[in-house]
Design a protein around this motif. Sequence first.
Motif, mmCIF file in Angstrom:
data_model
loop_
_atom_site.group_PDB
_atom_site.id
_atom_site.type_symbol
_atom_site.label_atom_id
_atom_site.label_comp_id
_atom_site.label_asym_id
_atom_site.label_seq_id
_atom_site.Cartn_x
_atom_site.Cartn_y
_atom_site.Cartn_z
ATOM 1 N N LEU A 30 9.850 1.417 4.981
ATOM 2 C CA LEU A 30 9.013 2.565 5.323
ATOM 3 C C LEU A 30 7.606 2.390 4.793
ATOM 4 N N SER A 31 7.463 1.710 3.653
ATOM 5 C CA SER A 31 6.133 1.504 3.083
ATOM 6 C C SER A 31 5.257 0.666 4.000
ATOM 7 N N TYR A 32 5.885 -0.126 4.857
ATOM 8 C CA TYR A 32 5.152 -0.941 5.829
ATOM 9 C C TYR A 32 4.511 -0.061 6.877
ATOM 10 N N ILE A 33 5.086 1.116 7.081
ATOM 11 C CA ILE A 33 4.674 1.977 8.184
ATOM 12 C C ILE A 33 3.720 3.076 7.755
ATOM 13 N N LEU A 34 4.082 3.811 6.724
ATOM 14 C CA LEU A 34 3.366 5.043 6.421
ATOM 15 C C LEU A 34 2.457 4.858 5.215
ATOM 16 N N ILE A 35 1.179 4.673 5.485
ATOM 17 C CA ILE A 35 0.241 4.618 4.374
ATOM 18 C C ILE A 35 -0.310 6.017 4.086
ATOM 19 N N LYS A 36 -0.394 6.805 5.111
ATOM 20 C CA LYS A 36 -0.962 8.135 4.946
ATOM 21 C C LYS A 36 -0.450 9.039 6.062
ATOM 22 N N THR A 37 0.019 10.218 5.713
ATOM 23 C CA THR A 37 0.469 11.171 6.709
ATOM 24 C C THR A 37 -0.211 12.510 6.457
ATOM 25 N N LYS A 38 -0.819 13.060 7.483
ATOM 26 C CA LYS A 38 -1.473 14.354 7.371
ATOM 27 C C LYS A 38 -0.795 15.337 8.306
ATOM 28 N N THR A 39 -0.639 16.550 7.843
ATOM 29 C CA THR A 39 0.005 17.574 8.648
ATOM 30 C C THR A 39 -1.045 18.501 9.243
ATOM 31 N N PHE A 40 -0.898 18.751 10.554
ATOM 32 C CA PHE A 40 -1.802 19.664 11.236
ATOM 33 C C PHE A 40 -0.986 20.782 11.856
ATOM 34 N N GLN A 41 -1.322 22.011 11.566
ATOM 35 C CA GLN A 41 -0.660 23.175 12.146
ATOM 36 C C GLN A 41 0.853 23.116 11.931
ATOM 37 N N ASP A 42 1.282 22.526 10.816
ATOM 38 C CA ASP A 42 2.676 22.499 10.367
ATOM 39 C C ASP A 42 3.618 21.723 11.273
ATOM 40 N N SER A 43 3.140 21.118 12.350
ATOM 41 C CA SER A 43 4.098 20.454 13.236
ATOM 42 C C SER A 43 3.618 19.129 13.793
ATOM 43 N N SER A 44 2.301 18.930 13.898
ATOM 44 C CA SER A 44 1.780 17.696 14.488
ATOM 45 C C SER A 44 1.351 16.758 13.377
ATOM 46 N N ARG A 45 1.675 15.468 13.520
ATOM 47 C CA ARG A 45 1.363 14.520 12.462
ATOM 48 C C ARG A 45 0.572 13.337 12.991
ATOM 49 N N THR A 46 -0.259 12.802 12.109
ATOM 50 C CA THR A 46 -0.986 11.587 12.408
ATOM 51 C C THR A 46 -0.537 10.513 11.437
ATOM 52 N N ILE A 47 -0.099 9.385 11.969
ATOM 53 C CA ILE A 47 0.302 8.249 11.150
ATOM 54 C C ILE A 47 -0.756 7.168 11.292
ATOM 55 N N TYR A 48 -1.210 6.653 10.155
ATOM 56 C CA TYR A 48 -2.174 5.574 10.147
ATOM 57 C C TYR A 48 -1.426 4.271 9.890
ATOM 58 N N VAL A 49 -1.558 3.328 10.803
ATOM 59 C CA VAL A 49 -0.862 2.055 10.674
ATOM 60 C C VAL A 49 -1.427 1.315 9.465
ATOM 61 N N SER A 50 -0.553 0.932 8.524
ATOM 62 C CA SER A 50 -1.003 0.398 7.242
ATOM 63 C C SER A 50 -1.270 -1.102 7.267
ATOM 64 N N LYS A 51 -0.699 -1.835 8.244
ATOM 65 C CA LYS A 51 -0.987 -3.260 8.395
ATOM 66 C C LYS A 51 -0.737 -3.658 9.835
ATOM 67 N N ASN A 52 -1.319 -4.762 10.242
ATOM 68 C CA ASN A 52 -1.157 -5.209 11.619
ATOM 69 C C ASN A 52 0.324 -5.384 11.969
#
Length: 306
Positions: A30-52
Amino acid sequence: MLIKTIYKSLFLTILIIISISSLTKTKVPLSYILIKTKTFQDSSRTIYVSKNVQIKNYFQYLDSIVTHFNSNQSYNISEHILVRNNPWIIDSLANTDYYRMMARDTLVYNQKDLIVLKKGSKIIIPDSLETQKLLKSIKNTWIDVNIPEYKLRIYEDSVMLYKFPVRVGRNETKYLKMGNRITDLKTIPGNGKIVAHVKNPDYYNPATGKQYFVTKRDDNKTTKLPQIPFIETEINGIRYGQLIHPTTNPITLNRAYSNGCIGTNEADAWIIYYYAPINTKIKIRYDLNVTNEIGEKMVLEDIYGK
């Protein structure tokens, strides 16, 4: 007749051997995937790809995102829902097509090593309402293939979303070692659905039964075989092993050339895959009377001599 149909089903099914173990050997932490997760309006999420992310790790990467999200939320998403909510991913996959890369003066020997998700890219997880909207769209999506027209179309309800050139089965019978019998190679028409995806197929020559790992392209260059999903259909309630899959030789499109499968180019195969989740309806027809794009009626060549 029933026995003959069953034999053909069994034979065509084994033309592509599914390497399921190769999909489960590599676990992406999981650490390969999720470097940062932000919550918007309690339901929508943005995942930032942590490595190629390379194509060879792409499906494991998405599966781990989906699994993590579904274990923590009140509604579920799927790989298809996630990617359909991020259409740029489909574009990125389609652009790994060997011939598109060559048009940019880039020779790709091993497609699996290509980076498809770049570090820092954003993947948006849909909220519950967006998910329901995508589910409705998927439910109303269906695939149409007209054999003598060499065309595959994707519709949502009555609206055509895409039209792709394809190749279809040859009008001949041939002895194939993998089936150990004389086999009718024509593509079988009928109504049915998508029943399976082969995300990492092995390739075999049906005439000799030998596995192969490289392919000669239309430009006479040799490369490794790409990892692009194959789609298995069920037609008229029978799994004939009649697949929708890419060809590494698009020069064979718009022809009766295959052993019964429906072939597409590499870029189109990615698009079709993401519009053809399990249970997507498919109609394979043999219509000679068609209307072209400017409304003119046409009669196609009767390639199967019906």
